[in-house]
Every structure is written in structure tokens, then in C-alpha cells.
Design a protein around this motif. Structure first.
Motif, short mmCIF file in Angstrom:
data_model
loop_
_atom_site.label_atom_id
_atom_site.label_comp_id
_atom_site.label_asym_id
_atom_site.label_seq_id
_atom_site.Cartn_x
_atom_site.Cartn_y
_atom_site.Cartn_z
N THR A 1 0.91 -0.51 -0.26
CA THR A 1 -0.07 -0.17 -0.08
C THR A 1 0.67 1.51 0.34
OG1 THR A 1 -1.75 -0.81 1.50
CG2 THR A 1 -1.63 0.93 1.01
N GLN A 2 0.30 1.69 -1.58
CA GLN A 2 1.30 3.64 -0.97
C GLN A 2 1.25 4.29 0.01
OE1 GLN A 2 1.06 5.30 -4.55
NE2 GLN A 2 1.56 7.54 -4.26
N TRP B 1 -3.97 12.13 -4.12
CA TRP B 1 -5.05 10.76 -3.80
C TRP B 1 -6.73 11.10 -4.04
CZ3 TRP B 1 -8.01 8.95 0.20
CH2 TRP B 1 -8.53 7.07 0.01
N GLN C 1 -10.01 7.63 3.31
CA GLN C 1 -9.67 6.20 2.21
C GLN C 1 -10.85 4.81 2.72
OE1 GLN C 1 -6.62 4.14 4.74
NE2 GLN C 1 -7.20 5.38 6.63
N ARG D 1 -4.11 4.10 4.29
CA ARG D 1 -3.26 5.00 3.92
C ARG D 1 -2.28 5.18 4.05
NH1 ARG D 1 -3.34 3.79 -1.72
NH2 ARG D 1 -5.18 2.41 -2.60
#
Length: 219
Positions: free
Chosen positions: A3-4, A15, A65, A197
């Protein structure tokens, strides 16, 4: 797949833009929410002051997220337990058309939640100013809780809102695996762990299903 991790304010905004494609109006609402959150934080302790310089990572993207982990289709009710400053509930409400119920027992925080919802014209947001035990039972399509209660207590208190298709999105920081392991087996099997994230050491418990009363307290 690794996971970035979002490691900067620019990365967090980028994002959000890539995943949710907010309109100009929605970006303005997110920005205004951040402004109101920072201003209100000087009046009551909503978020740690040390997190304000990284507010987009620590609070906005951290909340957004959860939407990326929610596979619920349609416009079912999203219940955010112990919503506090509206994290993640208000972020969810800004980025989606889902009806959102913010459950919060503290009056000053509820006043803030209602003020944000009114200013940002979030007509699909409802604030329940009461302990969860006193909130009227209704079916939740999604239940989220950020720093609400230990996992076993959280599930026990919110069981009556769940159905066979309820999605659970529960950020549990560094203790996710430990808390999950302490649950009765029927509850354990409902959940899996996702990497946050926004923090390499934090995790989110993601599950689908109904918490049955008969499961409570049984291992």
C-alpha cells in the motif's frame, strides 16, 4: 501489493482527486470543512494540535480512505459512531451522496457538526446527540467508528444496527490485529485487516455481516 502511504499534504489531496474526482464545489466544501475544523479546535479539543500541519493526511484522507474500502452499492445509511469532529462522517458526506447519521453524545461537538452540515448544505447529514445506547435502532448499510471504543464493546453496542449486508469500517491503529484476536470466533471470521494509507503502522478492520445477539460473550 504494498500500500502506498500518503506522506504529504500534496499527496493526500492528489490521492483524493484521483480516487473521487471531486467537483470544484466539493473541493470547496472540503477546504471549508478544514477551515472550520481548525478554527473550532481553538475553542474545543477536536483534534490534536500537532496534527494540524498534516490535517489532509491525518484527518481528511484518513477519513476518505474508508469510502475506498466500502463496496456497498446504492444509497444505504452510513452510521458514524462517536463522530466527534465529523471524522470520518462529514468527509464521507461531502464525497458521497450517502445519507449519514453522526452519533455523538457531547453537545458542543454536536453543535459543531450541525454548523458544518448547515454551512456546507449537507442535507443528507443527521446528527444524533445522544449516547449510542439511546439512539433509535435502524438498519445501517455501513458502520464506521474512529476511536469510539474497544472493539468488543463497539460491536456489542452497535450490533442492533447491523444486518447481513452491513459493512463495517473500523480504523483501529496499531492494535487492530490484537483486538481482532480477542473477539469471539464468530465475530473474528467476519473481518479482515487492511493497511491504512495514512500511517504505515495503522490498520483498518473491514467486515460484512450481522452481529447476532447470541454471539455476544461467546468464544
Amino acid at each position: 501489493m504494498t500500500t502506498q502511504i500518503l506522506d504529504s499534504e500534496a499527496a493526500a489531496r492528489s490521492w483524493i482527486g484521483e480516487l473521487f474526482a471531486p467537483t470544484t464545489d466539493l473541493w470547496a466544501k472540503l477546504d471549508r470543512f478544514v477551515e472550520m475544523l481548525v478554527a473550532e479546535n481553538a475553542q474545543q479539543n477536536l483534534i490534536a494540535a500537532s496534527t494540524i500541519p498534516t490535517i489532509w493526511v491525518r484527518h481528511i484522507a484518513d477519513s476518505a480512505q474508508l469510502l475506498s474500502f466500502d463496496t456497498m452499492e446504492g444509497d444505504g445509511l452510513w452510521i458514524d459512531l462517536g463522530s466527534g469532529p465529523g471524522l470520518p462522517g462529514l468527509v464521507v458526506a461531502i464525497l458521497s451522496a450517502r445519507p449519514v447519521l453522526l452519533v455523538e453524545s457531547r453537545k458542543r461537538r454536536c453543535d459543531f457538526l450541525r454548523a458544518v452540515a448547515a454551512e456546507l448544505d449537507l442535507g443528507h447529514v443527521e446528527v444524533a446527540e445522544a449516547p449510542l445506547e439511546r439512539v433509535e435502532t435502524r438498519a445501517a448499510a455501513t458502520i464506521s467508528a474512529r476511536a469510539f471504543a474497544p472493539l468488543d464493546k463497539l460491536l456489542d453496542l452497535s450490533a442492533r444496527f447491523s444486518t447481513e449486508s452491513t459493512h463495517w469500517l473500523l480504523p483501529k491503529g496499531r492494535n487492530a490485529v490484537k483486538e481482532l484476536a480477542l473477539l469471539p470466533q464468530p465475530w473474528q471470521r467476519m473481518f479482515h485487516v487492511e493497511q491504512s494509507r495514512t500511517d504505515p503502522e495503522s490498520q483498518i478492520l473491514v467486515g460484512i455481516g450481522k452481529i447476532a445477539a447470541k454471539q455476544r460473550g461467546k468464544r
